[in-house]
Design a protein around this motif. Structure first.
Motif, PDB file in Angstrom:
ATOM      1  N   UNK A 252       0.827  -1.201   0.000  1.00  0.00           N
ATOM      2  CA  UNK A 252       0.000   0.000   0.000  1.00  0.00           C
ATOM      3  C   UNK A 252       0.865   1.256   0.000  1.00  0.00           C
ATOM      4  N   UNK A 253       0.610   2.132  -0.954  1.00  0.00           N
ATOM      5  CA  UNK A 253       1.389   3.360  -1.106  1.00  0.00           C
ATOM      6  C   UNK A 253       0.416   4.535  -1.090  1.00  0.00           C
ATOM      7  N   UNK A 254       0.717   5.540  -0.306  1.00  0.00           N
ATOM      8  CA  UNK A 254      -0.142   6.716  -0.250  1.00  0.00           C
ATOM      9  C   UNK A 254      -0.238   7.352  -1.632  1.00  0.00           C
ATOM     10  N   UNK A 255      -1.462   7.584  -2.082  1.00  0.00           N
ATOM     11  CA  UNK A 255      -1.667   8.153  -3.402  1.00  0.00           C
ATOM     12  C   UNK A 255      -1.995   7.127  -4.461  1.00  0.00           C
ATOM     13  N   UNK A 256      -1.986   5.844  -4.065  1.00  0.00           N
ATOM     14  CA  UNK A 256      -2.334   4.759  -4.984  1.00  0.00           C
ATOM     15  C   UNK A 256      -3.676   4.174  -4.536  1.00  0.00           C
ATOM     16  N   UNK A 257      -4.518   3.873  -5.501  1.00  0.00           N
ATOM     17  CA  UNK A 257      -5.914   3.522  -5.230  1.00  0.00           C
ATOM     18  C   UNK A 257      -6.111   2.269  -4.391  1.00  0.00           C
ATOM     19  N   UNK A 258      -5.404   1.193  -4.702  1.00  0.00           N
ATOM     20  CA  UNK A 258      -5.721  -0.102  -4.098  1.00  0.00           C
ATOM     21  C   UNK A 258      -5.228  -0.224  -2.657  1.00  0.00           C
ATOM     22  N   UNK A 259      -6.016  -0.941  -1.846  1.00  0.00           N
ATOM     23  CA  UNK A 259      -5.627  -1.289  -0.491  1.00  0.00           C
ATOM     24  C   UNK A 259      -5.636  -2.812  -0.349  1.00  0.00           C
TER      25      UNK A 259
END
Length: 347
Positions: A252-259
């Protein structure tokens, strides 16, 4: 009055025996079915060690205790026109990452030097793009012969979608292998990307195969896919004859849609690695991005199913320190293989 403990039977019919029967089956040359592969992913946690023991039997048969190391070079970062929802480099991403065009000769060569120093057998040159433009193709064609002459590394190129002609040019300049991940199962693909299709990716792998290059292709676990999606991808990779299968776990990366879904636990990740080993018994299985985050303290157990890892950082995220990887491999009693003597199956 003494208490008697009832222990599970080890005669192959009760706890754990199912997984050994799967190992017997694939070692006899009979592929696992989709139903059997799905069963691996739902293995009870209480049988996880039995499952890994079965996977290790298969891994040991084809690869012994060898571990191959790979080093990634993010040769072009960001600036990608694709909308892959898992990727920090996609056009939809708001992640704060470096953005630059393809690196110059000196930086690509220096990356190869680091790969050699870290005992990596394969140096992976990766760009973010729908496919390579002519400038990028020429940069790869120029640097690969120099890297191979100076460092003797196995070269993998990950350049996006390829035409037949581009694949042939990569073969001609000395590239050994091309990475192009399927990422997920066909039924799930349009939920993670709309700017190209699952079929586009399969077509690139076929172009790579026709050019006489080794195929490297795997996927990402934790993108909302079902167990059936994962199994479908594994079987597709087996049927395509892919040589090397990197198994990533979504970071999980801040600014990326998927969790990441809650079910992607360390135990589930190990079951996934075991599934890929049993479905693709003689293929190289690599624990790729996200292993540090998702396997955590169970990382060493992953190498009882897989036989390679990346050493160092990934594309836009940090990896475990190389010294920790070397210590893990040594503690397992495994050996790092850097020469052409490594066990790589040809298909």
């Amino acid at each position: 009055m003494s208490e008697t403990l009832d222990c599970p039977s080890t005669n192959g019919t009760i706890e754990g025996g199912r997984w050994q029967s799967f190992a017997d089956q694939v070692l006899a040359g009979n592929p696992l079915t989709a139903e059997q592969a799905a069963e691996v992913l739902t293995c009870p946690d209480s049988e996880l060690l039995s499952l890994l023991d079965a996977a290790y039997r298969v891994r040991r048969h084809y690869f012994g205790n060898q571990v191959q190391l790979y080093l990634l070079m993010n040769a072009k970062s960001g600036l990608c026109p694709e909308d892959c929802s898992y990727c920090s480099q996609s056009k939809e991403s708001e992640a704060e990452i470096p953005k630059y065009n393809i690196l110059n000769r000196e930086k690509l060569l220096d990356g190869a030097r680091v790969a050699k120093e870290r005992d990596a057998r394969t140096y992976c040159i990766v760009i973010s793009a729908r496919g390579p433009n002519e400038r990028e193709m020429k940069a790869v064609e120029t640097i690969v012969p120099e890297i191979k002459e100076k460092y003797g590394l196995h070269i993998c190129a990950c350049l996006g979608l390829l035409t037949d002609e581009q694949a042939q040019r990569l073969k001609a300049c000395g590239v050994d292998r091309v990475n192009h991940n399927l990422n997920t199962g066909e039924e799930h693909y349009d939920k993670i990307c709309t700017t190209h299709t699952f079929a586009d990716r399969v077509d690139t792998l076929k172009a790579v195969r026709e050019a006489g290059l080794e195929m490297c292709s795997g996927g990402i676990v934790g993108m909302g896919e079902s167990n059936e999606d994962l199994v479908g991808m594994a079987i597709e990779l087996r049927e395509l004859g892919v040589h090397s299968i990197p198994v990533n776990f979504l970071i999980p990366i801040e600014g990326v849609e998927l969790e990441v879904p809650e079910h992607v636990t360390p135990q589930y990740c190990l079951k996934t690695l075991a599934m890929f080993r049993l479905v693709c018994p003689d293929r190289e299985i690599r624990i790729a991005g996200g292993r540090e985050l998702h396997l955590r303290s169970l990382q060493p157990l992953g190498l009882y199913a897989a036989n390679s890892i990346f050493v160092g950082d990934y594309l836009t995220t940090k990896g475990q320190a190389p010294d920790a990887d070397y210590a893990m491999i040594k503690d397992l009693g495994f050996e790092i293989v850097t020469s052409s003597e490594a066990s790589i199956c040809s298909h």
